[in-house]
Write a protein that holds these residues in place. Structure first.
Motif, PDB file in Angstrom:
ATOM      1  N   SER A  26      -7.466 -20.003 -13.638  1.00 39.31           N
ATOM      2  CA  SER A  26      -6.469 -18.739 -13.422  1.00 39.31           C
ATOM      3  C   SER A  26      -7.120 -18.118 -12.132  1.00 39.31           C
ATOM      4  O   SER A  26      -6.502 -17.243 -11.377  1.00 39.31           O
ATOM      5  CB  SER A  26      -7.060 -17.979 -14.737  1.00 39.31           C
ATOM      6  N   TRP A  38       0.657 -11.831 -14.772  1.00 40.70           N
ATOM      7  CA  TRP A  38       0.440 -11.877 -16.257  1.00 40.70           C
ATOM      8  C   TRP A  38       0.165 -13.095 -16.511  1.00 40.70           C
ATOM      9  O   TRP A  38      -0.798 -13.254 -17.610  1.00 40.70           O
ATOM     10  CB  TRP A  38       1.821 -11.470 -17.045  1.00 40.70           C
ATOM     11  N   LEU A  39       0.228 -14.370 -16.087  1.00 41.13           N
ATOM     12  CA  LEU A  39      -0.166 -15.641 -16.539  1.00 41.13           C
ATOM     13  C   LEU A  39      -1.934 -15.602 -16.287  1.00 41.13           C
ATOM     14  O   LEU A  39      -2.443 -16.102 -16.885  1.00 41.13           O
ATOM     15  CB  LEU A  39       0.503 -16.758 -16.048  1.00 41.13           C
ATOM     16  N   VAL A  42      -3.356 -13.449 -18.834  1.00 42.92           N
ATOM     17  CA  VAL A  42      -3.524 -13.891 -20.139  1.00 42.92           C
ATOM     18  C   VAL A  42      -4.580 -15.013 -19.986  1.00 42.92           C
ATOM     19  O   VAL A  42      -5.419 -15.498 -21.063  1.00 42.92           O
ATOM     20  CB  VAL A  42      -2.062 -14.717 -20.446  1.00 42.92           C
ATOM     21  N   VAL A  45      -7.940 -13.783 -20.703  1.00 38.69           N
ATOM     22  CA  VAL A  45      -8.218 -13.203 -21.924  1.00 38.69           C
ATOM     23  C   VAL A  45      -8.564 -14.467 -23.025  1.00 38.69           C
ATOM     24  O   VAL A  45      -9.353 -14.590 -23.869  1.00 38.69           O
ATOM     25  CB  VAL A  45      -7.130 -12.405 -22.653  1.00 38.69           C
ATOM     26  N   VAL A  46      -7.857 -15.588 -22.705  1.00 37.29           N
ATOM     27  CA  VAL A  46      -8.070 -16.862 -23.594  1.00 37.29           C
ATOM     28  C   VAL A  46      -9.369 -17.473 -23.143  1.00 37.29           C
ATOM     29  O   VAL A  46     -10.075 -18.066 -23.992  1.00 37.29           O
ATOM     30  CB  VAL A  46      -6.746 -17.898 -23.301  1.00 37.29           C
ATOM     31  N   LEU A  61      -5.089 -21.376 -28.836  1.00 34.46           N
ATOM     32  CA  LEU A  61      -4.610 -20.599 -27.752  1.00 34.46           C
ATOM     33  C   LEU A  61      -4.577 -21.564 -26.285  1.00 34.46           C
ATOM     34  O   LEU A  61      -3.814 -21.304 -25.438  1.00 34.46           O
ATOM     35  CB  LEU A  61      -5.414 -19.176 -27.447  1.00 34.46           C
ATOM     36  N   TRP A  65      -1.880 -22.124 -23.698  1.00 34.26           N
ATOM     37  CA  TRP A  65      -1.787 -21.508 -22.449  1.00 34.26           C
ATOM     38  C   TRP A  65      -1.432 -22.559 -21.344  1.00 34.26           C
ATOM     39  O   TRP A  65      -0.906 -22.688 -20.537  1.00 34.26           O
ATOM     40  CB  TRP A  65      -3.147 -20.982 -22.265  1.00 34.26           C
TER      41      TRP A  65
END
Length: 108
Positions: A26, A38-39, A42, A45-46, A61, A65
């Protein structure tokens, strides 16, 4: 009893390595503007949820993802050249200016 300890160690180590992978992917994707914002959010967060790796839910998750990230990469518009993408994204403009693209077939 050693089997249970081994499975628990594998579960925790697997969750931590999956979290490290998602966090680094990420981060790299955010810096190079490969994924939408947004990806990458996320993904962070994952990655944090992978710290609670003893539960099943965070493990579910990780492949989700990876699947979403793969689909985003597949459906990305591929008709942009490196120059037109550099014009549309300021971050890419900086990367494109410093990138040296070599053609190995040019010497043939």
């Amino acid at each position: 009893q050693l089997d249970n300890i081994g499975q628990a160690l594998l579960l925790v180590a697997g969750a931590l390595s999956a979290g490290a992978f998602i966090a680094s992917a990420s981060h790299a994707a955010r810096r190079s503007v490969v994924f939408p914002g947004w990806l990458t959010a996320v993904g962070y967060v994952v990655a944090v949820l992978q710290l609670a790796g003893a539960l099943f839910f965070p493990f579910a998750l990780f492949p989700l993802w990876v699947l979403v990230a793969s689909i985003v990469l597949l459906i990305r518009d591929t008709k942009f050249t490196a120059g037109s993408m550099a014009e549309s994204h300021p971050e890419r403009r900086l990367l494109h200016r410093h990138a040296k693209i070599e053609n190995p077939m040019a010497d043939l």
